[in-house]
Design an enzyme around this catalytic site. Structure first.
Site, PDB file in Angstrom:
ATOM      1  N   GLN A 261      13.300 -14.254   6.276  1.00 11.14           N
ATOM      2  CA  GLN A 261      11.907 -14.866   6.013  1.00 11.14           C
ATOM      3  C   GLN A 261      11.954 -14.506   4.346  1.00 11.14           C
ATOM      4  OE1 GLN A 261       8.149 -12.766   6.538  1.00 11.14           O
ATOM      5  NE2 GLN A 261       6.927 -14.437   6.576  1.00 11.14           N
TER       6      GLN A 261
ATOM      7  N   GLY B  51      -7.613  -5.482  12.407  1.00 15.66           N
ATOM      8  CA  GLY B  51      -8.124  -6.635  12.974  1.00 15.66           C
ATOM      9  C   GLY B  51      -9.012  -6.150  14.285  1.00 15.66           C
TER      10      GLY B  51
ATOM     11  N   ARG C   6       0.837  -1.276  -0.084  1.00 16.84           N
ATOM     12  CA  ARG C   6       0.105  -0.096  -0.106  1.00 16.84           C
ATOM     13  C   ARG C   6       0.760   1.381  -0.050  1.00 16.84           C
ATOM     14  NH1 ARG C   6      -3.328  -2.351   5.037  1.00 16.84           N
ATOM     15  NH2 ARG C   6      -1.616  -3.405   5.158  1.00 16.84           N
TER      16      ARG C   6
HETATM   17  C1  UD1 Z   1      -1.843  -6.460  11.142  1.00 17.23           C
HETATM   18  C2  UD1 Z   1      -2.627  -7.347  11.908  1.00 17.23           C
HETATM   19  C3  UD1 Z   1      -3.862  -6.780  12.215  1.00 17.23           C
HETATM   20  C4  UD1 Z   1      -3.735  -5.525  13.239  1.00 17.23           C
HETATM   21  C5  UD1 Z   1      -2.651  -4.204  12.098  1.00 17.23           C
HETATM   22  C6  UD1 Z   1      -2.246  -3.445  13.181  1.00 17.23           C
HETATM   23  C7  UD1 Z   1      -2.104  -9.527  10.999  1.00 17.23           C
HETATM   24  C8  UD1 Z   1      -2.565 -10.723  10.300  1.00 17.23           C
HETATM   25  N1  UD1 Z   1      -3.232  -8.539  11.138  1.00 17.23           N
HETATM   26  O1  UD1 Z   1      -2.407  -6.377   9.967  1.00 17.23           O
HETATM   27  O2  UD1 Z   1      -4.887  -7.489  12.932  1.00 17.23           O
HETATM   28  O3  UD1 Z   1      -4.852  -4.678  13.376  1.00 17.23           O
HETATM   29  O4  UD1 Z   1      -1.241  -5.286  11.893  1.00 17.23           O
HETATM   30  O5  UD1 Z   1      -1.530  -2.452  12.465  1.00 17.23           O
HETATM   31  O6  UD1 Z   1      -1.173  -9.695  11.876  1.00 17.23           O
HETATM   32  N2  UD1 Z   1       5.326  -8.851   7.896  1.00 17.23           N
HETATM   33  C9  UD1 Z   1       6.370  -9.759   7.716  1.00 17.23           C
HETATM   34  N3  UD1 Z   1       6.226 -10.831   7.086  1.00 17.23           N
HETATM   35  C10 UD1 Z   1       5.136 -11.189   6.344  1.00 17.23           C
HETATM   36  C11 UD1 Z   1       4.114 -10.251   6.609  1.00 17.23           C
HETATM   37  C12 UD1 Z   1       4.153  -9.017   7.331  1.00 17.23           C
HETATM   38  O7  UD1 Z   1       7.592  -9.587   8.174  1.00 17.23           O
HETATM   39  O8  UD1 Z   1       4.979 -12.199   5.647  1.00 17.23           O
HETATM   40  C13 UD1 Z   1       5.541  -7.692   8.417  1.00 17.23           C
HETATM   41  C14 UD1 Z   1       5.393  -6.422   7.970  1.00 17.23           C
HETATM   42  O9  UD1 Z   1       6.685  -6.070   7.349  1.00 17.23           O
HETATM   43  C15 UD1 Z   1       5.086  -5.370   8.957  1.00 17.23           C
HETATM   44  C16 UD1 Z   1       4.217  -6.078   9.758  1.00 17.23           C
HETATM   45  O10 UD1 Z   1       4.627  -7.524   9.755  1.00 17.23           O
HETATM   46  O11 UD1 Z   1       5.810  -4.581   9.644  1.00 17.23           O
HETATM   47  C17 UD1 Z   1       2.549  -5.786   9.635  1.00 17.23           C
HETATM   48  O12 UD1 Z   1       2.273  -6.569   8.392  1.00 17.23           O
HETATM   49  P1  UD1 Z   1       0.960  -5.484   7.704  1.00 17.23           P
HETATM   50  O13 UD1 Z   1       0.840  -6.261   6.319  1.00 17.23           O
HETATM   51  O14 UD1 Z   1       1.085  -4.266   7.857  1.00 17.23           O
HETATM   52  O15 UD1 Z   1      -0.228  -6.046   8.510  1.00 17.23           O
HETATM   53  P2  UD1 Z   1      -1.740  -5.400   8.474  1.00 17.23           P
HETATM   54  O16 UD1 Z   1      -2.468  -5.794   7.389  1.00 17.23           O
HETATM   55  O17 UD1 Z   1      -1.386  -4.048   9.010  1.00 17.23           O
HETATM   56 CA    CA Z   2       0.249  -2.710   9.023  1.00 21.06          CA
END
Ligand code: UD1
Ligand code: CA
Length: 471
Positions: free
Chosen positions: A83, A150, A24
């Site tokens: 990862q 979430g 995004r």
């Molecule tokens: C996530 C939460 C949501 C919460 C929100 C708060 C989950 C499934 N959802 O959603 O409940 O309300 O954050 O901000 O966790 N990342 C990795 N590896 C991956 C995917 C993501 O390291 O495979 C890291 C991203 O770099 C990021 C963080 O995890 O820093 C959060 O990921 P993001 O995709 O932003 O989650 P949200 O959709 O915001």
């Molecule tokens: Ca996020």
């Protein structure tokens, strides 16, 4: 402030998830490398985490632009785990299991895109988890507009039953305003025992860490929440709009802190000051100043409107007039610089020096009391004390292949519009006549003139006229 103690029997490990690209953001740059307040998002989170545990107990999960993220954070002393494929937040944490499952104690999970987290909140979370002996505690908040987050499902006893992601929520669940902040503190043993049960059984085909809540419940382990009142602290950055909102919050905080510490800031809403910048008391920052990087400004200084200073050291009582650009330079006490000056890498201005409008310095030392007040280029030069550099002076430091040095010894006077062809030395106290091209060394105490003799022809105009008219 609450003091958290983590010893070998009761360790606290922190995992920061920072492997995502951040679709995004619509950016080539991994999201956690975007900067707010002069620091990357990831660095903000690591610095907050360092208040609950030493960096040796912090693991950053990296993926997108992993080498760049590693380089950015390595100076802070954290560990890294790669990862390779980003299959969701649950999968990201799972990649740490092998390295961390034997550690025991508490495991805090943070997301790398929440840069405003306060150390006090993280410390309270640890305290809460210690006191209540639940399997986990997670931070929730109530948002008027919960879109994108979430939703947290709580039972009658106030225990968290599950977290439902926006995409998977029923219309009824979408009406819930209590959201998951993405900040969790787990009993490490239970987390590692059950994390393998997370399945990618959702529309996005991702392993959601949030599913661990219902899994723990299923095995009879309570999960509790710590409600924090709606505060920017929990803002997760997903878009560039979020980025600018958070940047403004951090800039405002910084300006406010400097003002409380005795710095006058005119129109503080217009200045840009990075997190690590230091400014001494009774200094005045005029509107639109930009102080970035590792800049330090001393006491009783005045920094003029629209001036930009990057990673430079400024002494006490220095005045920098408007619209001056200073980068990787050092300015000692009582100097006067600007307006419209440019100090580049390695410019080093001694005490009481003056550098005026349209003067550019690069890799040049100006001795105490030396002056270059107008229109000059001084590069790769060593300039002694009390030297006066006239308007229009140029050091020709570059022959098209190599750079050469110019030395001007103490007390010398360089006449206006002089051209000093390096390598060349002007000895102590010497004078260079205005308009000279100096190609050879000038011994101390001499006058050097490097220009054509002036020729004057009296009555020339009248004679010319007579020739033309034939009178
Ligand atoms: C996530 C939460 C949501 C919460 C929100 C708060 C989950 C499934 N959802 O959603 O409940 O309300 O954050 O901000 O966790 N990342 C990795 N590896 C991956 C995917 C993501 O390291 O495979 C890291 C991203 O770099 C990021 C963080 O995890 O820093 C959060 O990921 P993001 O995709 O932003 O989650 P949200 O959709 O915001
Ligand atoms: Ca996020």
């Amino acid at each position: 402030m609450i003091h958290i103690t983590a010893d070998d029997n009761n360790p606290i490990h922190v995992v920061i998830l920072a492997a995502g690209l951040g679709t995004r953001m619509k950016s080539k740059l991994a999201k956690v490398l975007h900067r707010v307040g002069g620091m990357s998002l990831a660095e903000h989170v690591v610095r907050a985490a360092c208040h609950v545990t030493p960096p040796s107990h912090i693991t950053v999960v990296i993926g997108h632009q992993s080498e760049e993220v590693r380089t950015e954070l390595a100076p802070l002393g954290t560990n890294f785990i790669l990862q390779e494929q980003q299959q969701g937040t649950g999968h990201a944490l799972l990649t740490c299991r092998e390295a961390l499952h034997a550690a025991g104690g508490l495991l805090m999970v943070l997301y790398g895109d929440t840069p405003l987290l306060s150390p006090a909140t993280l410390q309270r979370l640890v305290e809460r988890q210690r006191r209540h002996q639940a399997a986990a505690t997670l931070i929730t908040t109530h948002l008027d507009d919960p879109t994108g987050y979430g939703r947290v499902i709580v039972d009658d006893q106030g225990h968290v039953r599950s977290i439902v992601e926006q995409k998977a929520a029923t219309p009824h669940q979408l009406g819930i305003h209590t959201i998951n902040s993405g900040i969790y503190c787990f009993e490490a043993g239970l987390l590692w025992k059950y994390i393998g049960e997370i399945r990618p059984d959702n529309q996005a085909n991702e392993y959601y860490l949030t599913d661990i809540v219902s899994i723990l419940n299923r095995h009879g382990h309570a999960v509790q929440s710590m409600e924090v009142k709606d505060s920017p602290e929990l803002l997760g950055i997903n878009t560039r709009v979020d980025l600018s909102t958070v940047d403004k919050i951090i800039r405002d905080r910084k300006a406010r802190q400097l003002m409380l510490d005795g710095v006058t800031i005119e129109k503080p809403e217009t200045v840009t000051i990075d997190a690590h910048v230091k400014v001494g008391p009774d200094s005045i920052l005029e509107p639109f100043t930009r102080l970035v990087g590792a800049t330090v400004v001393g006491e009783d200084c005045r920094i003029g409107a629209g001036t930009m200073i990057e990673s430079s050291r400024i002494g006490d009582r220095v005045h920098v007039a408007a619209l001056t650009h200073i980068s990787h330079a050092v300015i000692h006490d009582d100097a006067r610089v600007g307006p419209f000056s440019r100090l580049r890498q390695g410019a080093d201005l001694g005490p009481g020096t003056h550098v005026g409008n349209f003067v550019e310095l690069k890799n040049t030392h100006l001795g105490a009391g030396a002056k270059a007040n107008h229109l000059a280029y001084l590069g790769d030069a060593q300039i002694g004390e009390r030297v006066n550099v006239g308007a229009g002076t140029i050091t020709c430091n570059y022959d098209g292949v190599n750079k050469h040095r110019t030395t001007i010894e103490g007390g010398a006077f360089i006449g206006s519009n002089s051209t000093l062809v390096a390598p060349v030395t002007v000895g102590e106290g010497s004078y260079i006549g205005a308009g000279s091209v100096i190609t050879e060394d000038v011994p101390a105490g001499s006058l050097a003139l490097g220009r054509a003799h002036q020729v004057v022809k009296p009555g020339w105009v009248e004679r010319k006229k007579q020739e033309q008219t034939g009178d």
